[in-house]
Design a protein around this motif. Structure first.
Motif, mmCIF file in Angstrom:
data_model
loop_
_atom_site.group_PDB
_atom_site.id
_atom_site.type_symbol
_atom_site.label_atom_id
_atom_site.label_comp_id
_atom_site.label_asym_id
_atom_site.label_seq_id
_atom_site.Cartn_x
_atom_site.Cartn_y
_atom_site.Cartn_z
ATOM 1 N N ARG A 1 0.856 -1.217 -0.179
ATOM 2 C CA ARG A 1 0.317 0.342 -0.016
ATOM 3 C C ARG A 1 0.580 1.236 -0.209
ATOM 4 O O ARG A 1 0.264 2.191 -0.983
ATOM 5 N N VAL A 2 1.805 1.261 0.786
ATOM 6 C CA VAL A 2 3.110 2.441 0.605
ATOM 7 C C VAL A 2 3.981 2.337 -0.528
ATOM 8 O O VAL A 2 4.433 3.791 -0.791
ATOM 9 N N LEU B 1 -2.360 13.506 0.743
ATOM 10 C CA LEU B 1 -3.953 12.000 0.952
ATOM 11 C C LEU B 1 -3.328 10.411 1.739
ATOM 12 O O LEU B 1 -2.174 10.314 1.522
ATOM 13 N N ASP C 1 -3.912 7.887 5.002
ATOM 14 C CA ASP C 1 -4.418 7.197 5.868
ATOM 15 C C ASP C 1 -4.873 7.624 7.118
ATOM 16 O O ASP C 1 -5.697 6.699 7.930
ATOM 17 N N ARG C 2 -4.410 8.617 7.860
ATOM 18 C CA ARG C 2 -5.092 9.392 9.060
ATOM 19 C C ARG C 2 -4.889 11.034 8.656
ATOM 20 O O ARG C 2 -4.491 10.957 8.064
ATOM 21 N N SER C 3 -5.502 11.648 9.493
ATOM 22 C CA SER C 3 -5.199 13.154 9.587
ATOM 23 C C SER C 3 -3.915 13.654 9.969
ATOM 24 O O SER C 3 -4.024 14.678 8.946
ATOM 25 N N SER C 4 -3.276 13.191 10.175
ATOM 26 C CA SER C 4 -1.919 13.780 10.421
ATOM 27 C C SER C 4 -0.571 12.467 10.918
ATOM 28 O O SER C 4 -1.622 11.639 11.339
ATOM 29 N N TYR C 5 -0.063 12.760 11.211
ATOM 30 C CA TYR C 5 1.244 11.573 11.788
ATOM 31 C C TYR C 5 1.400 10.423 11.248
ATOM 32 O O TYR C 5 1.442 9.719 11.301
ATOM 33 N N ALA C 6 1.531 10.567 9.847
ATOM 34 C CA ALA C 6 0.830 9.358 8.051
ATOM 35 C C ALA C 6 1.872 10.067 7.398
ATOM 36 O O ALA C 6 1.973 10.926 6.534
ATOM 37 N N PHE C 7 2.584 8.680 6.771
ATOM 38 C CA PHE C 7 2.555 9.038 5.047
ATOM 39 C C PHE C 7 1.606 9.336 3.987
ATOM 40 O O PHE C 7 0.865 9.019 4.348
ATOM 41 N N LEU D 1 0.259 8.830 1.082
ATOM 42 C CA LEU D 1 -0.274 7.343 0.505
ATOM 43 C C LEU D 1 -0.032 8.481 -1.276
ATOM 44 O O LEU D 1 0.283 7.372 -2.057
ATOM 45 N N PRO E 1 -6.541 17.772 3.838
ATOM 46 C CA PRO E 1 -8.197 17.527 3.020
ATOM 47 C C PRO E 1 -8.407 15.874 4.360
ATOM 48 O O PRO E 1 -9.797 15.599 4.065
ATOM 49 N N ASN E 2 -7.124 15.751 5.168
ATOM 50 C CA ASN E 2 -7.627 14.409 6.367
ATOM 51 C C ASN E 2 -8.150 15.169 7.244
ATOM 52 O O ASN E 2 -9.080 14.484 8.049
ATOM 53 N N VAL E 3 -7.865 15.971 7.166
ATOM 54 C CA VAL E 3 -8.931 16.927 8.323
ATOM 55 C C VAL E 3 -9.573 17.443 8.585
ATOM 56 O O VAL E 3 -10.046 18.155 7.269
#
Lengths: 195, 345, 756
Positions: B146-147, B231, B233-239, B241, B337-339
């Motif tokens: 996925r990454v 974009l 997989d969560r609102s923050s603290y994620a690499f 996609l 947009p995740n937030v």
């Protein structure tokens, strides 16, 4: 159809270990000299050599924020810091923010708002919140949520953490709209009323 | 983590000398990536040349109107520098979309360029990985990926470069200044990172011993029309996609100049100069943006169809380009947009 | 009549404390860093460090361990592996802990065979943590690799009916009526397959043990991360032939468990073995990667079929589930039984199977079984409501079970209907347009979803001890646990309330096997079980105090029975005439006793268990906003209405429900451990790639407690709230996403790619 998996030695050369040296760290206003090799992280220096176990190890890889401490007022992950290069800097840990019988405003707000459950991420959350306040950048709920997102809380105390941080950030002058508690009183039940 | 010696250098040439005089040495900047890699035994330097005392933390205006970012300025100081915020808001917002406040307070600009992939297999010594151990194979081709990337991949490696900041630097056409045993040189940003090809172990075009000293930004900062769409997989603290950094110069509804780059999809921040040209001189419109997005992903290759695999990035990437271009033209952006922003109109 | 509290206020500390929103008594220790977790205790004498080496392969055999090379490094003390593990207990039963599933428990370092990837294969002991870590990294091990199978979907053919064996496991209910016929003939019907893959508990604190070798025979203080010190002690005593004195297990603070700490984990085995062999204090801490090596919520495939008549009354209900277990144990959880408790149907069929894979046994994870079953069931109920053209809230009320439909027993209490009504009112459900894709906010689609949940209200045997000292301070202890649930404060409240003492005059201690035994903290039974034991112990003190008071000259309490006395604000008073009172301080002074002690105990009532069905319930309402182009989902609002008996402390209980809600959201949108079947290995074994929510993901959560009077499910009226708050949340989110987009996603997590 058997095959062999061999974990090859990672170091081709004969293993050697660099001897420990005296390293002086200024923690919570006091100098401490410990004997460590360069491979000791600031987190392990605090926990294993200085017995300052308030700073937590949640992943040891900069992925959770439990190890957050303040260095010259700025929040950092102590697990990814090599202690030896932090000599001469002012390191502040949760123990330096306030004591059990003399809590800092943030610590008190965390208690008042029940902004934790298991308590393991809590020192990191509080140090991070102190860093956020020191930065002076965040004011709104959304900003605080985003800038407190470097600290995981598996218990899910996030709404209460937001309330606690907002209270201290705004000296108690902001009401956070993140949910209420409603209690509907007891009514007799079928089973107990049938008794 | 293996054992190592450590020297704290105080000048750039001293640092280069120190590093080249030790076998198996590495530069230590903020350490947010290197120390992590060392703890996983993915990097095993026997000597570290610490750069913490080097005078490379300044952010200064250049005579040609550009801005020089010291390699050892932290990501936080860079994102919040008044000149960066004013003239290069794309860079500022992009940096703030990455990592966390704690990491940005320590991570350096130079180190950001040199961070390594987050591919699961690279990070796990028990698995074959050509980037970590050339010739061992690529577990990501068929396993959960996925990454991983869908553009410019090779059968040797489908890893991505994880940086956000570098995506903006690619769009801004920054120039990397390096100093090595043979002196100083500059590298155009698009030439700094490389595609995996047959040598995925090499992330970039640095020569042995070379040290990033600064990143120069050209004068154009696209402060009137920009966006960074990330974009994850969560609102923050994620690499990411998929992420898209866009800078446009507009005249009315006409795009005069367009630069954009993608993160999360390739071994390097992905720029497509032909796609950029398709925008220039044209009237901004959803149709145009869709054509551009289709062009960018025309050669894309996905590696598996379910949600553990990354083929979805092709469609998501196209949509992200369309949305990012729309946001940049209209300056109606939702940066992340995740937030969900309560304060968002 | 309801009371709204924006932020629960702190009440003044008097003796009327039960049911009040009182701050945690352990709060100041936690926020100041003074609270000590397992890896943080000092020891007598020097401390050595153990670092665990994990298997890189999923199946095979260790053929050679090159220990000599590593032992040559100065400061490396020892390397434990199957080659030199001491002779230990032989029988499986010695390795079985209180909550072990059926089968043969895994024995660390017992044999060269590799049964799962990341299996512990060696423990390297050295003078410092850094040296142990380094030494472990250069230890060469050779393996013969065998072909493994970790693919559940490829193993459906080998599935078998889940056997009994695990305490508390309920086999699927027996079928009723004729499911197939009823389904075929019904006018409205749906069928769906639901799936989620493995999830890991991932508490913030990594598993750790510090063994303090006391230098007195085999006496040790074993500081362990666990949800139940007594369970760990029993396990160690049986394996290492130790006495209770020798294996004293202490767990004062537990940095989260969520099920992962129910069973003793292998670090405690390794640490104790090393301490005994080396006669030395030692600390062993797992890595975050190793936190993915000892159990998980299993990858589960579920099938549901539902059918209704024209009035939307359920006529046929079928729920089937299949998940993996290890090669050595039959891990089971209760997945398919909840449908039968919540929804009456004349025709039912249930089925529950396991398949053996080369993985570690799954392990209870918050609301085990129910969280899994609830997602599928409550998604299917929503689908059914749409198919029958009935509002999903109305559908649940039309199909409401007023008694347990499976066993035809009455519920001891059930206010799920009030949860649905009150939750709907708070949420504004009546404003909902039922048509999918009908509601918008700017360019985002808005969806509102509802789901219900159900969990057992259960009780376990527990004991407590109360000691009232001459200075009037009450100390109560029980070897229970506080993984964040609030045990410290609610037990202090219970004790203070029972004896009418102010909170500050009461101390509650836990987490030490020298204290009276208590069950592991799980199943939402701690408040009920330990609370009742604490009350019993304090009542024991109360009875002794009353007797002592009655021995005083001219006692105003002469002739008053214990049942007719009340304990308020430091006094014992006669119920009928409260002017007849004696201060407890005066009783203590007059008695001349140094202290008064009493033991208390509590346990389930087997007759009530036969006669009644005991459950907590909840109703969850959520709002999502979906960016359809990009597939992003924001949960912008949640109302979680819970009926779980009496609430001992609304402040900490609310936190439990907030946490449960976050867990439900996490399950719905993020959590998934990626298993690479070619490698037989979980790949995102870290906090960077195993996603749980961050602060920015969580928005407004309203909690409603619909209190119940229930003295049958519990002598203190408490059902527990640790699990119930999580239930319904994932389904409500999936249902809201359907309402927003018209897209029914039956696979979790609901990542953006599934909406493209």
């Amino acid at each position: 159809m058997s095959q062999t998996f061999i974990q090859e030695p990672l170091d081709k050369a004969a293993p050697h270990v660099v001897p420990a040296q005296a390293v002086t760290l200024n923690v919570n206003g006091e100098d401490h000299t410990i004997q460590i090799a360069p491979w000791t992280s600031l987190l392990d220096a605090l926990r294993e050599y200085l017995n300052l176990t308030g700073t937590k190890k949640g992943c040891d890889h900069g992925q959770c924020g439990a190890c957050t401490v303040l260095v010259d007022g700025k929040r950092i992950n102590s697990c990814l810091a090599l202690a030896t290069v932090y000599q001469g800097k002012k390191i502040q840990t949760i123990e330096g923010l306030g004591a059990e019988d003399n809590l800092s405003p943030l610590q008190q707000a965390f208690v008042d708002h029940d902004a934790f459950q298991c308590g393991y991420c809590t020192p990191g959350q509080i140090c991070s919140a102190q860093g956020l306040i020191n930065e002076g950048r965040c004011k709104t709920e959304d900003e605080v949520r985003e800038h407190m997102s470097g600290n995981l809380c598996r218990c899910g105390a996030y709404t209460n953490i937001l309330s606690a941080v907002m209270e201290v950030l705004h000296d108690g002058n902001v009401v956070v709209d993140n949910g209420v508690l409603i209690t509907i009183p007891v009514a007799p039940t079928k089973a107990s009323s049938a008794e | 983590m293996n054992s190592f010696t450590l020297t704290q250098a105080t000048a750039t040439d001293e640092a280069v000398r120190d590093l080249t005089s030790h076998d198996g040495a590495a530069y230590l900047g903020g350490g947010t990536n290197l120390v992590d890699l060392m703890k996983y035994n993915l990097e095993r330097p026997t000597h570290l040349t610490s750069l913490g005392l080097l005078p490379l933390t300044d952010i200064t205006s250049l005579p040609d109107g550009g801005l020089r970012l010291g390699a050892l300025a932290t990501n936080a100081d860079t994102a919040w520098h008044p000149e960066v915020e004013k003239r290069y808001p794309l860079l500022s917002q992009t940096i703030l979309a990455g990592a966390t406040p704690q990491l940005r307070n320590v991570a350096t600009n130079g180190g950001n360029l040199n961070q390594r992939t987050r591919c699961y297999y690279f990070y796990d010594l028990a698995t074959p990985c050509n980037k970590r151990e050339p010739g061992s194979g690529c577990s990501a081709l068929t396993g959960p990926n996925r990454v991983c990337g869908v553009l410019g991949t090779s059968e040797s490696c489908i890893a991505t470069h994880p940086s956000d900041m570098c995506v903006a630097l690619a769009a801004l056409e920054a120039v990397v200044r390096v100093q090595g045993p043979d002196g100083e040189r500059t590298i155009k940003f698009e030439d700094y990172h490389r595609l995996p090809g047959d040598h995925p172990e090499k992330d970039n075009t640095l020569k042995p011993g070379e040290l990033v000293t600064a990143i120069d930004l050209p004068e154009e900062g696209y402060a009137d029309h920009f966006t960074y769409l990330k974009l994850r997989d969560r609102s923050s603290y994620a690499f990411a996609l998929v992420s898209v950094a866009v800078g446009l110069k507009m005249n009315g509804n006409t795009i005069e100049k367009a630069r954009f780059a993608l993160g999360g999809v390739a071994h390097k921040p992905w720029r497509d100069q032909e796609a950029e040209k398709m925008l220039e001189g044209q009237t901004a419109s959803p149709d145009l943006f869709r054509q551009v997005a289709a062009k960018v992903f025309a050669e894309a290759k996905g590696y598996g169809e379910d949600s553990l695999h990354n083929s979805f990035k092709i469609e998501l990437g196209k949509r992200a380009i369309v949305r990012a271009l729309k946001q940049a033209t209209e300056m109606s952006q939702v940066v992340n947009p995740n937030v969900f922003l309560n304060s968002n109109p | 009549m309801s009371q709204t509290i924006a932020t629960p206020p702190t009440v003044r500390l008097d003796s009327d404390v039960l049911g009040k929103p009182i701050s945690r008594t352990d709060g100041p220790a936690k926020v100041s860093g003074a609270a000590k977790y397992a890896a943080e205790f000092g020891v007598t004498g020097p401390l050595w460090y153990g670092y665990i080496v994990s298997s890189p392969i999923a199946k095979g055999k260790i053929t050679k361990i090159h220990a000599d090379e590593v032992l040559a490094i100065p400061g490396v003390q020892h390397i434990f592996s199957h080659e030199n593990v001491p002779s230990l207990a032989w029988f499986d039963r010695n390795y079985k802990d209180d909550v072990a599933p059926g089968g043969s428990p895994f024995r660390p370092l017992h044999e060269p065979e590799i049964l799962f990837s990341l299996q512990p294969v060696a423990l390297v002991v050295a003078d410092t943590f850094e040296l142990a870590r380094y030494a472990a990294s250069v230890l060469r091990i050779e393996y013969d690799v065998e072909k493994h199978n970790t693919d559940l979907e490829a193993s459906i053919g080998e599935a078998y009916d889940a056997p009994r064996g695990k305490t508390g496991f309920m086999p699927p209910p027996k079928p009723k009526g004729d499911m197939d016929k009823a389904y075929q003939e019904a006018p409205h019907k749906i069928a769906g397959e639901y799936i989620h893959r493995a999830q890991h508990q991932n508490p913030m604190e990594m598993f750790a043990t510090t063994v303090d070798w006391l230098g007195d025979g085999k006496k040790m203080k074993i500081y362990d991360k666990t949800q139940g010190a007594p369970n760990v002690q029993q396990y160690l005593m049986k394996i290492f032939s130790l006495s209770t004195d020798e294996a004293r297990v202490i767990s004062k603070f537990t940095g989260g468990g969520f099920g992962s700490g129910l069973r003793p984990q292998y670090q405690v085995f390794l640490a104790v073995m090393a301490a005994l062999e080396l006669k030395h204090s030692i600390r062993v801490v797992m890595t975050r990667t190793q936190m993915f090596s000892f159990g998980h919520r299993p990858h589960t495939l579920q099938k549901l079929r539902l059918a209704t008549d024209d009035l939307g009354q359920i006529q046929a209900l079928e729920h089937k589930a299949l998940h993996e277990t290890s090669q050595f144990e039959n891990y089971t959880e209760t997945i398919v039984n909840w449908a039968g408790v919540l929804y009456p149907s004349p025709n039912t069929n249930f089925d529950y199977q396991l398949a053996k894979l080369d993985v570690y046994s799954p392990l209870d994870m918050r609301a085990p079984g129910a969280a899994t079953g609830s997602f599928a069931l409550e998604s299917a109920i929503d689908e059914m409501a749409y198919a029958a053209n009935v509002d999903p809230l109305d559908f649940r009320l039309r199909n409401y079970s007023y008694e347990d439909p499976i066993e035809n027993k009455p519920f001891t209490s059930k206010r799920l209907d009030d949860c649905l009504h009150e939750g709907a009112a708070r949420f504004g459900w009546d404003q909902r347009n039922p048509e999918p894709r009908s509601m918008r906010d700017g360019n985002q689609l808005v969806g509102w979803g509802v789901a219900a949940g159900c969990w057992d209200a259960s009780m376990q045997k527990a004991a407590a001890k109360a000691v009232l000292s001459a200075d009037g301070h009450l100390t109560v202890s029980s070897a229970t646990n506080d993984q964040g649930a609030g045990t410290y404060v609610i037990m202090t409240q219970m004790a203070a309330q029972t004896l009418g003492l102010p909170m500050k005059q009461v101390t509650f201690n836990l987490g030490d096997t020298n204290m009276p035994a208590a069950p592991v903290q799980g199943g939402s039974w701690t408040a009920n079980s330990v609370g009742a034991a604490v009350k019993d112990a304090c009542q024991g003190i109360g009875k002794k105090l009353l007797k002592l008071a009655q021995k005083m000259d001219n006692s105003p309490l002469a002739g008053v029975d214990f049942e007719d006395a009340q304990f308020v604000d430091g006094y014992i008073r006669a119920n009928e005439d409260i002017t007849r009172s004696v201060a407890i301080a005066d009783i203590l002074a007059a008695s001349g006793e140094e202290k008064i002690e009493a033991d208390g105990k509590a346990g389930p009532n087997p007759i009530n268990m036969l006669k009644y069905s005991m459950h907590s319930h909840n109703a969850v309402f959520v709002e999502v906003k979906v960016d359809e182009d990009l597939g992003t989902i924001h949960v912008t609002r949640v109302v979680n209405a819970v009926a779980a008996g009496r609430i001992m402390n609304p402040k900490t209980a609310r936190s439990q429900v907030l946490g449960g809600t976050v867990w439900g959201l996490s399950m719905a949108l993020m959590e998934e451990t990626y298993l690479n079947n070619e490698l037989g290995r979980f790949m995102n074994h870290n906090y960077a790639e195993y996603h749980i929510p961050v602060n920015a993901d969580i928005h407004k959560i309203d909690v409603i407690f619909v209190e119940e009077q229930d003295d049958i499910a519990s002598p203190i009226g408490v059902k527990g709230v640790g699990e119930i708050g999580m239930l319904g949340v994932a389904a409500a989110i999936a249902n809201a996403v359907y309402h927003a987009t018209g897209k029914r996603v039956r696979e979790l997590p609901l990542t953006s790619d599934k909406l493209l």
